[in-house]
Design a protein around this motif. Structure first.
Motif, PDB file in Angstrom:
ATOM      1  N   ALA A 195       0.885  -1.183   0.000  1.00  0.00           N
ATOM      2  CA  ALA A 195       0.000   0.000   0.000  1.00  0.00           C
ATOM      3  C   ALA A 195       0.912   1.218   0.000  1.00  0.00           C
ATOM      4  CB  ALA A 195      -0.891  -0.018   1.230  1.00  0.00           C
ATOM      5  N   THR A 237      -0.311   4.409  -1.186  1.00  0.00           N
ATOM      6  CA  THR A 237      -1.118   5.645  -1.118  1.00  0.00           C
ATOM      7  C   THR A 237      -2.190   5.395  -0.059  1.00  0.00           C
ATOM      8  OG1 THR A 237      -2.721   4.832  -2.740  1.00  0.00           O
ATOM      9  CG2 THR A 237      -0.864   6.118  -3.610  1.00  0.00           C
ATOM     10  N   SER A 279      -5.312   5.704  -0.404  1.00  0.00           N
ATOM     11  CA  SER A 279      -6.473   4.959  -0.928  1.00  0.00           C
ATOM     12  C   SER A 279      -6.145   3.468  -1.000  1.00  0.00           C
ATOM     13  CB  SER A 279      -6.939   5.514  -2.278  1.00  0.00           C
ATOM     14  OG  SER A 279      -5.981   5.254  -3.254  1.00  0.00           O
ATOM     15  N   GLU A 280      -4.874   3.135  -1.260  1.00  0.00           N
ATOM     16  CA  GLU A 280      -4.524   1.705  -1.227  1.00  0.00           C
ATOM     17  C   GLU A 280      -4.616   1.157   0.195  1.00  0.00           C
ATOM     18  OE1 GLU A 280      -1.601   0.138  -4.744  1.00  0.00           O
ATOM     19  OE2 GLU A 280      -0.698   1.410  -3.226  1.00  0.00           O
ATOM     20  N   GLY A 327      -8.205   0.531   0.721  1.00  0.00           N
ATOM     21  CA  GLY A 327      -8.659  -0.571  -0.141  1.00  0.00           C
ATOM     22  C   GLY A 327      -8.187  -1.927   0.385  1.00  0.00           C
ATOM     23  N   TYR A 328      -6.915  -2.013   0.777  1.00  0.00           N
ATOM     24  CA  TYR A 328      -6.391  -3.314   1.224  1.00  0.00           C
ATOM     25  C   TYR A 328      -6.912  -3.690   2.615  1.00  0.00           C
ATOM     26  CZ  TYR A 328      -3.359  -3.451  -2.860  1.00  0.00           C
ATOM     27  OH  TYR A 328      -2.887  -3.497  -4.134  1.00  0.00           O
ATOM     28  N   TYR A 341       6.615   7.479  -3.246  1.00  0.00           N
ATOM     29  CA  TYR A 341       5.593   6.599  -2.698  1.00  0.00           C
ATOM     30  C   TYR A 341       6.164   5.756  -1.556  1.00  0.00           C
ATOM     31  CZ  TYR A 341       2.963   7.845  -6.840  1.00  0.00           C
ATOM     32  OH  TYR A 341       2.307   8.550  -7.812  1.00  0.00           O
ATOM     33  N   ASN A 390       1.452  -1.942  -6.753  1.00  0.00           N
ATOM     34  CA  ASN A 390       0.509  -1.599  -7.819  1.00  0.00           C
ATOM     35  C   ASN A 390       0.407  -0.108  -8.109  1.00  0.00           C
ATOM     36  OD1 ASN A 390       0.043  -4.282  -8.144  1.00  0.00           O
ATOM     37  ND2 ASN A 390      -1.583  -4.340  -6.629  1.00  0.00           N
ATOM     38  N   THR A 391       0.813   0.736  -7.159  1.00  0.00           N
ATOM     39  CA  THR A 391       0.791   2.177  -7.436  1.00  0.00           C
ATOM     40  C   THR A 391       1.822   2.535  -8.498  1.00  0.00           C
ATOM     41  OG1 THR A 391      -0.049   2.808  -5.304  1.00  0.00           O
ATOM     42  CG2 THR A 391       1.251   4.455  -6.429  1.00  0.00           C
ATOM     43  N   VAL A 406      -9.462  -3.767  -8.779  1.00  0.00           N
ATOM     44  CA  VAL A 406      -8.319  -3.506  -7.900  1.00  0.00           C
ATOM     45  C   VAL A 406      -7.576  -4.794  -7.595  1.00  0.00           C
ATOM     46  CG1 VAL A 406      -7.649  -2.707  -5.610  1.00  0.00           C
ATOM     47  CG2 VAL A 406      -9.382  -1.465  -6.904  1.00  0.00           C
TER      48      VAL A 406
END
Ligand code: FAD
Ligand code: PYC
Length: 414
Positions: free
Chosen positions: A122, A124, A126-127, A130-131, A167, A277-278, A408
Motif C-alpha cells: 500500500a 497511497t 487509498s490503497e 482498499g487493502y 511513494y 501496484n501504485t 483492484v
C-alpha cells in the motif's frame, strides 16, 4: 502411467534411464469424442482432468494449435494468491490455492508449489483503505490475509526501501499461504494425468471452424480434419473472441499483451513475492536466482506475444524507487502473452448461446493462480449444467448488470 517416485529414479539411474516412457501420448485425432476442449493451456487441461477425475468422462480430446502450455500458461510470472474482494472470486481462487497445496501429490508431478507469501504494497492512502477493506472481506470469506505495517513489510523484505521519495510504503496486504508454482509443470502435470486417463491431447491442431446442427454444437473443423463432439469447451484465453465469432456470438472482452522480464541470476535476496501496484511493478526471485519482474498491461488492443523496450524501461524505473538494489541488475529476457480482459476484470465460465458449447475465458492478467479451481468448476458446469463455483461468472451477468468487480484485486494495472 508409470508412477514417478524416489524408487523409480533410483531404478532408472541403474539402467541408464532407458525405462522412462513418454509423459503423454501424441495420437492423431479420431473422428469423434464425447467432449472436445479447445486450448491446451492450464485451464483447458485442468477442465479435462476434472471431467475425468470427478465425473468419469474420459472420451475427451484437447486440441491445441501450438504446443501445450505454450500460451499464457507458460508465459506468466506464476503468482498464486486468493486475496480477492468479492465472495464469488474468493471462493474460486481459494479453491484453486488450496488445490495447489497438494497438486504435486495429486498429479504425481512436481509443480514446485512454493507458499512463500505475497505482499501487495500500500503506497497511497487509498490503497491503505482498499487493502484494509480486502483483509476484512477475506476474514469473512475464510481467506487468511492481514494488513501489515511498513515495519513488518521491511522485516519480510529487507531489500525494500520503505521511505521512498514519491511513494513510501504505508503497509501491505499480506497472504502468508500464497506463493508461486512452476507454470509449465502445472500444464505438463495435468497433461500427463489426462493422457493416463485415456484422453487425447492433439498438438499442432488449430480449430478453424465450429459446426452446428439444429442450434446445437456438432463438432469442429481443424487443420487435422473435422472432429465431431457432443460438448465443446472453448478455453483459448486471448483468442476467445476469435473462437466465439466462429460459434456465432460475441464476447465482452478485449485482447491485449501483458509483458514480463527476468534479470540475470543473483544470490537469494527476497523470499516472498512483492507487488507494488501504485508504481505498476511486481517482483519475485526464481529458484534459479533471476528476479522475475512484470508491470502493467499494454495500453492498446493487440495480439502480440512479444516484449517491447519501453515496457522494460517503465517497469524497471518504477521498481527501482522501491527496490534500489535492482538498479545495477542486467535484464536477460523479456516476453509477452495475449490476455483476455473483461470490463469487470473477472473471468467468464459459462454456457453460451450455442447449446452444448461452453466457454472459460476472461482470466486476463491473473488466471494462472486460478487453474485448478477453474478446471474443477468448469468440469462440473460441463458435466452437470451448473456449478456453485461458476454461477456468478456466467455471460448473463453482463446483460443483467451483476458485475463481479475485481479491478483492484486484479493486481496489475490495465
Ligand atoms: P493459455 O495458456 O493461453 O491457453 C490457451 C491455449 O489456446 C493456447 O495454448 C493457444 O495456443 C490455444 N489456442 C488458441 N486458439 C486456438 C485454436 N483456434 N485452436 C486450438 N488452440 C488454440 N496469472 C496469475 O495468476 N499470476 C501471475 O503472476 C500472472 N502473470 C502473468 C504474466 C504474463 C506476462 C502474462 C501474459 C499472464 C500472466 N498471468 C498471471 C495470467 C495467466 O497467465 C493467464 O490468465 C492463464 O495462463 C490463462 O490460461 P489459459 O489456459 O486460459 O490460456
Ligand atoms: O494476478 O497476481 C496476479 C498477477 C501478478 C502478475 C500478473 N498477474
Amino acid at each position: 502411467m508409470k508412477r514417478y517416485s524416489a524408487f523409480s529414479i533410483a531404478r532408472e539411474a541403474l539402467r541408464n534411464h532407458a525405462g522412462w516412457t513418454r509423459a503423454w501420448a501424441a495420437p492423431e485425432p479420431r473422428r469423434r469424442y464425447d467432449v472436445v476442449i479447445v486450448g491446451a493451456g492450464g485451464h483447458g487441461l485442468a477442465t479435462a482432468y476434472y471431467l475425468g477425475k470427478n465425473f468419469g468422462i474420459t472420451n475427451v480430446a484437447i486440441l491445441e494449435k501450438g504446443w501445450l502450455g505454450g500460451g499464457n500458461t507458460g508465459r506468466n510470472t506464476t503468482i498464486i494468491r486468493s486475496n480477492y474482494l468479492q465472495d464469488a472470486s474468493a471462493a474460486i481462487y481459494e479453491k484453486a490455492r488450496s488445490l495447489y497445496e497438494t497438486l504435486s501429490q495429486e498429479l504425481n508431478y512436481n509443480v514446485m508449489f512454493s507458499p512463500r507469501g505475497v505482499i501487495m504494497l500500500a503506497q497511497t492512502e487509498s490503497e491503505v483503505r482498499g487493502y484494509k477493506r480486502t483483509a476484512h472481506a477475506n476474514a469473512l470469506q475464510g481467506v487468511e490475509t492481514e494488513f501489515i505495517s511498513p515495519e513488518q513489510v521491511k522485516e519480510l523484505v529487507p531489500i525494500i526501501n520503505i521511505s521512498g521519495p514519491r511513494y513510501p510504503v504505508l503497509g501491505g496486504l499480506w497472504q502468508a499461504r500464497a506463493g508461486t508454482a512452476r507454470h509449465d509443470a502445472v500444464a505438463w502435470g495435468y497433461a500427463r494425468a489426462c493422457s493416463a486417463m485415456g484422453m487425447e491431447i492433439i498438438q499442432q491442431c488449430e480449430v478453424t471452424g465450429i459446426r452446428q446442427k439444429d442450434g446445437k454444437v456438432a463438432g469442429v473443423d481443424t487443420t487435422k480434419g473435422p472432429i465431431d463432439c457432443d460438448k465443446l469447451g472453448l478455453v483459448v484465453a486471448g483468442h476467445s473472441g476469435v473462437l466465439a465469432e466462429m460459434a456465432g456470438f460475441r464476447l465482452p472482452l478485449e485482447s491485449v499483451a501483458l509483458q514480463a522480464l527476468v534479470s540475470e541470476p543473483i544470490k537469494p535476496c527476497m523470499d516472498v513475492v512483492v507487488m507494488a501496484n501504485t508504481v505498476h511493478g511486481y517482483m519475485s526471485q526464481s529458484d534459479k536466482g533471476e528476479m522475475v519482474i512484470g508491470g502493467g498491461a499494454d495500453g492498446f488492443n493487440n495480439y502480440t506475444q512479444r516484449g517491447s523496450f519501453h515496457h522494460i524501461e517503465e517497469t524497471v524505473r518504477a521498481l527501482v524507487e522501491t527496490f534500489p538494489i535492482i538498479s545495477r541488475l542486467k535484464m536477460l529476457r523479456q516476453w509477452g502473452g495475449i490476455v483476455d480482459m473483461t470490463g469487470d476484470r473477472s473471468a467468464i465460465l459459462s454456457k453460451t448461446p450455442l447449446e452444448g458449447c461452453f466457454i472459460n475465458c476472461g482470466w486476463g492478467t491473473g488466471g494462472f493462480k486460478a487453474i485448478p479451481g477453474s478446471g474443477w468448476g468448469m468440469a462440473e458446469l460441463m458435466a452437470k449444467g451448473h456449478s456453485p463455483l461458476t454461477e456468478s461468472f456466467s455471460l448473463d451477468r453482463f446483460r443483467e448488470g451483476r458485475f463481479v468487480d475485481e479491478s483492484v484485486a486484479a493486481g496489475v494495472a490495465h
